[in-house]
Scaffold this motif. Structure first.
Motif, PDB file in Angstrom:
ATOM      1  N   THR A 261      -4.878 -39.087 127.976  1.00  0.00           N
ATOM      2  CA  THR A 261      -4.632 -39.445 126.585  1.00  0.00           C
ATOM      3  C   THR A 261      -5.941 -39.956 125.987  1.00  0.00           C
ATOM      4  OG1 THR A 261      -2.315 -40.034 126.996  1.00  0.00           O
ATOM      5  CG2 THR A 261      -3.331 -40.944 125.017  1.00  0.00           C
ATOM      6  N   ASP A 302       2.372 -41.037 118.126  1.00  0.00           N
ATOM      7  CA  ASP A 302       2.885 -39.757 118.638  1.00  0.00           C
ATOM      8  C   ASP A 302       2.188 -39.475 119.968  1.00  0.00           C
ATOM      9  OD1 ASP A 302       3.462 -37.043 119.194  1.00  0.00           O
ATOM     10  OD2 ASP A 302       3.733 -36.604 117.067  1.00  0.00           O
ATOM     11  N   GLY A 304       2.922 -37.191 122.354  1.00  0.00           N
ATOM     12  CA  GLY A 304       2.718 -35.777 122.640  1.00  0.00           C
ATOM     13  C   GLY A 304       1.505 -35.194 121.930  1.00  0.00           C
ATOM     14  N   ARG A 305       1.328 -35.531 120.660  1.00  0.00           N
ATOM     15  CA  ARG A 305       0.218 -35.010 119.877  1.00  0.00           C
ATOM     16  C   ARG A 305      -1.002 -35.924 119.915  1.00  0.00           C
ATOM     17  NH1 ARG A 305       2.596 -34.430 114.168  1.00  0.00           N
ATOM     18  NH2 ARG A 305       0.488 -33.669 113.733  1.00  0.00           N
ATOM     19  N   GLN A 306      -0.858 -37.085 120.577  1.00  0.00           N
ATOM     20  CA  GLN A 306      -1.953 -38.059 120.723  1.00  0.00           C
ATOM     21  C   GLN A 306      -2.480 -38.502 119.350  1.00  0.00           C
ATOM     22  OE1 GLN A 306      -4.907 -37.217 123.685  1.00  0.00           O
ATOM     23  NE2 GLN A 306      -3.447 -36.297 125.100  1.00  0.00           N
ATOM     24  N   VAL A 307      -1.555 -38.969 118.531  1.00  0.00           N
ATOM     25  CA  VAL A 307      -1.893 -39.433 117.188  1.00  0.00           C
ATOM     26  C   VAL A 307      -1.888 -40.955 117.159  1.00  0.00           C
ATOM     27  CG1 VAL A 307      -1.226 -39.453 114.752  1.00  0.00           C
ATOM     28  CG2 VAL A 307      -0.906 -37.368 116.128  1.00  0.00           C
TER      29      VAL A 307
END
Length: 396
Positions: A261, A302, A304-307
């Protein structure tokens, strides 16, 4: 006397005839310790209801969370455990004694505990501290890890470390508990599924761990990376600090997939010594000390999207700087009230007999205040919410 007894019998009869869904809503708001010691003994129907997995999972969200605070004096082989709860503006610190072992993580009311039995035997076990002394002792790790503890670094930054990282998680898809473990010899991640596995399973890392440069290490330490216990997000995702300025390791407990991540982009090079990772309102928070008087808090909105997004900026004004320690000496250790309060430990001067200074930052009022209770030799902070959950629940 007879009239009073008749009235009590009528009240009990009325309660026993209430529909289960109404009884669930009533009983779910009662503290777990009273449910376990008193209410489940009133009626057999209540006992069945209170012992059901559906009820246990429902009650967990109703009760006041707290933080296990452990003082580990490794050089004297002693551990003391307290449980801290916040009730409005009041704090309640309960001393639980020194016989508990070292708590590694908490999940749904269960705890993963390291219990040093002897110099040769050191076990991990899973237990519910509310429901009694019965525990599940896990088999020895395939890697041969003894879960040893020790101190790393020099004063004033001398901290307790483990030679491995471990945590207890819950797979919401299969409804089972899993223990995840990783040590320092590059063996990989080990997983033990409670109820189905007889031995640990190996989950190889998809890339080698980057070892720190020799100049970054205390010359008295071995040249190897020391794992920490991961930050647990609802027991479903684990995040490990891995001595990097660019990324951390993450693992989804359901598919057991390990990934990198990326850390947030903060506009400048990240100094790995300046950030901490904590769970914040069921998300991962990246707490970065940018200067002696400024701390930024980023939240992974987020996974999954690494936001990431920058949610809070803690800035000490001139008057506060007189009362507060330098921010570079603060370590974020936990959060409270759904992330509204961030707890920091101040690393001042390291002496063998000292009290630790704790500070609380309120994200709404934007105030940081000293915590008035005196705590000594504090090395571990583990968020926990009591419940009646058992590791046997989903298997019975």
């Amino acid at each position: 006397m007879e009239m009073k007894k008749r009235q009590e019998d009528e009240e009990r009869s009325t309660l026993s005839e209430l529909p289960d869904d109404i009884m669930v809503e009533i009983l779910a708001k009662i503290p777990p310790k009273f449910l376990y010691k008193t209410f489940r003994c009133v009626y057999k129907s209540w006992c069945r209801l209170i012992s059901s997995s559906e009820f246990m999972n429902k009650t967990a969200i109703h009760h006041n969370p707290g933080i296990f605070i452990q003082s580990v004096r490794y050089f004297r082989s002693t551990t003391n455990t307290s449980f801290l709860q916040m009730d409005g503006l009041n704090f309640n610190l309960t001393n639980l004694g020194s016989s508990m072992g070292i708590i590694r993580s908490s999940c749904n009311g269960l705890v993963l505990v390291y219990e040093p039995i002897s110099k040769e035997v050191n076990n991990l076990c899973v237990k519910n501290l509310l429901t009694g002394p019965t525990s599940l002792t896990l088999p020895n790790c395939l890697s041969g890890c003894t879960h040893k503890h020790g101190y790393h670094g020099r004063a004033p930054g001398r901290i307790l470390h483990t030679y491995c990282g471990s945590a207890l998680g819950f797979d919401p898809l299969t409804k089972v508990y899993k223990v995840v473990h990783i040590n320092n010899d590059g063996y990989g991640i080990e997983v033990f599924t409670i109820g189905s596995d007889k031995t640990w399973r190996k989950v190889p890392l998809p890339w080698p761990v980057e070892k720190p440069r020799r100049g970054d290490l205390d010359k008295f330490e071995d040249m190897k990376f020391f794992w920490r216990d991961p930050v647990s997000i609802k027991g479903q995702v684990f995040h490990w600090f891995v001595d990097s300025e660019k990324y951390i390791f993450s693992m989804d407990i359901s598919n057991e997939k390990v990934s990198k991540t990326k850390l947030p982009y903060i506009g400048k090079t990240i100094m790995k010594e300046h950030y901490d990772l904590v769970a914040m309102d069921e998300k991962l928070a990246f707490v970065y000390k940018g200067s002696e008087s400024k701390i930024d808090v980023w939240v992974l909105n987020d996974f999954g999207r690494q936001v990431w997004s920058m949610e809070h900026s803690i800035v000490a004004n001139w008057e506060e700087e007189k009362k507060l320690p330098q921010f570079m000496k603060l370590v974020a250790v936990a959060t409270w009230r759904n992330g509204e309060v961030i707890m920091f430990k101040a690393i001042e001067n390291f002496v063998w007999d000292h009290h630790d200074f704790i500070y609380l930052y309120d994200t709404k009022s934007k105030e940081m205040k000293a915590f008035k209770m005196k705590l000594q030799y504090v090395t571990k902070f583990i968020p926990h919410r009591s419940s009646l959950v058992s590791w046997r629940t989903e298997m019975d």
